[in-house]
Design a protein around this motif. Structure first.
Motif, PDB file in Angstrom:
ATOM      1  N   LYS A 104       0.712  -1.240   0.109  1.00 44.48           N
ATOM      2  CA  LYS A 104      -0.004   0.017  -0.097  1.00 44.48           C
ATOM      3  C   LYS A 104       0.992   1.181   0.056  1.00 44.48           C
ATOM      4  CE  LYS A 104      -3.987  -2.326   2.381  1.00 44.48           C
ATOM      5  NZ  LYS A 104      -4.732  -2.236   3.636  1.00 44.48           N
ATOM      6  N   TRP A 105       1.829   1.170   0.816  1.00 47.62           N
ATOM      7  CA  TRP A 105       2.939   2.331   1.054  1.00 47.62           C
ATOM      8  C   TRP A 105       3.405   2.617  -0.635  1.00 47.62           C
ATOM      9  CZ3 TRP A 105       6.158   2.482   5.889  1.00 47.62           C
ATOM     10  CH2 TRP A 105       5.399   2.783   7.069  1.00 47.62           C
ATOM     11  N   THR A 106       3.821   1.344  -1.365  1.00 44.99           N
ATOM     12  CA  THR A 106       4.667   1.562  -2.484  1.00 44.99           C
ATOM     13  C   THR A 106       3.567   2.005  -3.465  1.00 44.99           C
ATOM     14  OG1 THR A 106       6.004  -0.193  -1.997  1.00 44.99           O
ATOM     15  CG2 THR A 106       5.622   0.262  -4.317  1.00 44.99           C
ATOM     16  N   GLN A 107       2.413   1.611  -3.662  1.00 48.69           N
ATOM     17  CA  GLN A 107       1.378   2.177  -4.614  1.00 48.69           C
ATOM     18  C   GLN A 107       1.124   3.645  -4.259  1.00 48.69           C
ATOM     19  OE1 GLN A 107       1.422  -0.334  -6.950  1.00 48.69           O
ATOM     20  NE2 GLN A 107      -0.447   0.534  -7.365  1.00 48.69           N
ATOM     21  N   ALA A 108       1.191   4.086  -3.101  1.00 42.08           N
ATOM     22  CA  ALA A 108       1.113   5.437  -2.669  1.00 42.08           C
ATOM     23  C   ALA A 108       2.086   6.277  -3.200  1.00 42.08           C
ATOM     24  CB  ALA A 108       0.688   5.657  -1.189  1.00 42.08           C
ATOM     25  N   VAL A 109       3.325   5.872  -2.884  1.00 34.31           N
ATOM     26  CA  VAL A 109       4.586   6.413  -3.362  1.00 34.31           C
ATOM     27  C   VAL A 109       4.481   6.738  -4.928  1.00 34.31           C
ATOM     28  CG1 VAL A 109       7.005   6.334  -3.370  1.00 34.31           C
ATOM     29  CG2 VAL A 109       6.044   5.780  -1.409  1.00 34.31           C
ATOM     30  N   ARG A 110       4.133   5.663  -5.538  1.00 32.29           N
ATOM     31  CA  ARG A 110       4.041   5.701  -7.073  1.00 32.29           C
ATOM     32  C   ARG A 110       3.153   6.658  -7.627  1.00 32.29           C
ATOM     33  NH1 ARG A 110       4.775  -0.865  -8.227  1.00 32.29           N
ATOM     34  NH2 ARG A 110       6.928  -1.147  -8.173  1.00 32.29           N
ATOM     35  N   HIS A 111       2.015   6.685  -6.876  1.00 32.44           N
ATOM     36  CA  HIS A 111       1.101   7.757  -7.069  1.00 32.44           C
ATOM     37  C   HIS A 111       1.531   9.279  -7.028  1.00 32.44           C
ATOM     38  CE1 HIS A 111      -2.869   9.557  -8.001  1.00 32.44           C
ATOM     39  NE2 HIS A 111      -3.010  10.120  -6.755  1.00 32.44           N
ATOM     40  N   ARG A 263      16.509  -5.215   5.997  1.00 30.84           N
ATOM     41  CA  ARG A 263      14.838  -5.271   6.071  1.00 30.84           C
ATOM     42  C   ARG A 263      14.160  -3.992   5.317  1.00 30.84           C
ATOM     43  NH1 ARG A 263      17.618  -4.020  11.421  1.00 30.84           N
ATOM     44  NH2 ARG A 263      17.290  -1.849  11.106  1.00 30.84           N
ATOM     45  N   HIS A 264      14.878  -3.100   4.775  1.00 29.81           N
ATOM     46  CA  HIS A 264      13.988  -2.072   3.951  1.00 29.81           C
ATOM     47  C   HIS A 264      13.553  -2.776   2.754  1.00 29.81           C
ATOM     48  CE1 HIS A 264      13.704   1.179   0.925  1.00 29.81           C
ATOM     49  NE2 HIS A 264      13.242   1.771   2.092  1.00 29.81           N
ATOM     50  N   LYS A 265      14.705  -3.591   2.102  1.00 27.58           N
ATOM     51  CA  LYS A 265      14.580  -4.296   0.746  1.00 27.58           C
ATOM     52  C   LYS A 265      13.588  -5.554   0.946  1.00 27.58           C
ATOM     53  CE  LYS A 265      18.353  -2.680  -2.199  1.00 27.58           C
ATOM     54  NZ  LYS A 265      19.318  -3.077  -3.217  1.00 27.58           N
ATOM     55  N   SER A 266      13.483  -6.118   1.981  1.00 33.32           N
ATOM     56  CA  SER A 266      12.667  -7.339   2.068  1.00 33.32           C
ATOM     57  C   SER A 266      11.517  -6.732   2.167  1.00 33.32           C
ATOM     58  CB  SER A 266      12.826  -7.917   3.659  1.00 33.32           C
ATOM     59  OG  SER A 266      14.158  -8.440   3.546  1.00 33.32           O
ATOM     60  N   TYR A 267      10.847  -5.663   2.231  1.00 29.37           N
ATOM     61  CA  TYR A 267       9.718  -5.047   2.269  1.00 29.37           C
ATOM     62  C   TYR A 267       9.388  -4.666   0.996  1.00 29.37           C
ATOM     63  CZ  TYR A 267       8.805  -5.645   7.279  1.00 29.37           C
ATOM     64  OH  TYR A 267       8.551  -6.098   8.715  1.00 29.37           O
ATOM     65  N   PHE A 268      10.113  -3.631   0.434  1.00 29.67           N
ATOM     66  CA  PHE A 268      10.053  -2.706  -0.730  1.00 29.67           C
ATOM     67  C   PHE A 268      10.371  -3.048  -1.978  1.00 29.67           C
ATOM     68  CE2 PHE A 268       9.619   0.395   2.786  1.00 29.67           C
ATOM     69  CZ  PHE A 268       8.335   0.794   2.547  1.00 29.67           C
TER      70      PHE A 268
END
Length: 340
Positions: A104-111, A263-268
């Motif tokens: 959800k965070w990734t989609q918001a960032v892309r938008h 940790r960061h890459k494991s999520y994003f």
């Protein structure tokens, strides 16, 4: 009093660049692009945008830390995720609670990122261009519209590997930390006192974070057994250069940064290997790093490295491709031993 480079006539600019070439041995088209890179950094980091931007990647290794012996042409930047999507993050910190939330965070960032680039970044650079009466052109680019391209009127051309375009590539899924402010100058400036050139003071990501971001990216490419369409040889060159630098011992000893990147890459940045298994970034940063490619990936990397050398982006004598891979194998072994 020294005259400002962009106030010179085109003829005098070319003469200044030719003098710089004679003094440094670097091609005119690279010296010229470097001036535009620093000019763009200054425009960004003299603006209110600077409070939430971090300069990172290969160009920071070249311009700030002086650890790579290649010309790095683009500007990689992180826009603090806490500023871009504060309504989603709340008080929970910079990492999501789950991979579902990360999506959800990734989609918001892309938008939101392209809108921020066009509404906030582009006007800042456009105003700086207008202030100095420069004729460069800005264009939104990238598959996700996360890049801003500054097309400048070039005095010289190389082979085409390095184009007369400063690419600002923005990411919005991290904080950019750890970071600190450093001065940045044009490569030609030290050789031509009669002319003044742009200078900048960006907030710059640490070498350790840049190293582990590049190392885990190389690990992914090796695990997948392929190199994607972009030019990636620079990452292996940069990793080997960091390994030769005085920073290396501290970089591989910084377990906190290595763990933070994993940790960061494991999520994003969830990726699968050639067999369809999810790549474990934690393993890559704790003794199981693999950055020496094989098969088709190795052949593609060799081809890209040869193209990079052909456009004279290296300073001095560059490693051969076999020497580069040998250096990366040594780096891999040292990093894995340090992690254990």
């Amino acid at each position: 009093m020294a005259e400002y480079f962009f106030d010179l006539s085109k003829k005098d600019q070319r003469e200044a660049l030719e003098y710089g070439r004679a003094e440094t041995g670097r091609p005119v088209h690279l010296l010229e692009k470097d001036v535009w890179v620093v000019w763009t950094l200054r425009a960004l980091f003299e603006s209110p945008l600077s409070a939430h931007l971090t300069f990172k990647g290969g160009t920071s290794l070249s311009k700030v830390y002086k650890v790579i012996d290649r010309f790095s042409e683009d500007i990689d930047l992180t826009y603090d995720i806490r500023t871009l999507i504060p309504d989603l993050i709340g008080e929970g910190g910079e990492l999501p609670a789950s991979r579902s939330q990360a999506g959800k965070w990734t989609q918001a960032v892309r938008h939101r990122l392209p809108t921020w680039i066009t509404q906030d970044v582009q006007p800042v650079i456009q105003a700086a261009l207008a202030h100095e009466r420069l004729s460069a052109r800005l264009e939104l680019g990238g598959q996700d519209n996360d890049k801003l391209l500054l097309h400048y009127p070039a005095q010289a051309q190389g082979t085409g590997y390095v184009a007369p375009v400063v690419t600002l590539e923005f990411g919005g899924r991290a904080t950019g930390e750890p970071h600190q402010v450093f001065p940045v100058a044009c490569d030609i400036a030290a050789h031509l006192a009669a002319v003044s050139f742009p200078v900048a003071s960006p907030l710059v990501m640490s070498v350790a974070r840049t190293f582990w971001e590049k190392a885990t990216a190389a690990h992914v490419f090796c695990a997948q057994g392929r190199i994607r369409s972009e030019r990636y040889a620079r990452h292996w060159h940069d990793l080997a250069a960091i390994a030769r630098s005085p920073h290396f011992a501290a970089v591989i000893a910084d377990r906190a940064v290595a763990a933070a990147v994993a940790r960061h890459k494991s999520y994003f940045f969830i990726e699968k290997d050639a067999d369809g298994r999810v790549i474990d970034y934690g393993a890559a940063t704790t003794g199981h790093l693999k950055i020496v490619p094989e098969g088709e990936a190795k052949a593609a990397l060799a081809k890209d490295y040869a193209a990079m050398l052909a456009d004279e982006v290296m300073v001095g004598d560059a490693l051969s491709f076999d020497e580069l891979l040998k250096a990366c194998a040594d780096l891999e072994a040292k990093a894995n031993r340090a992690a254990v």
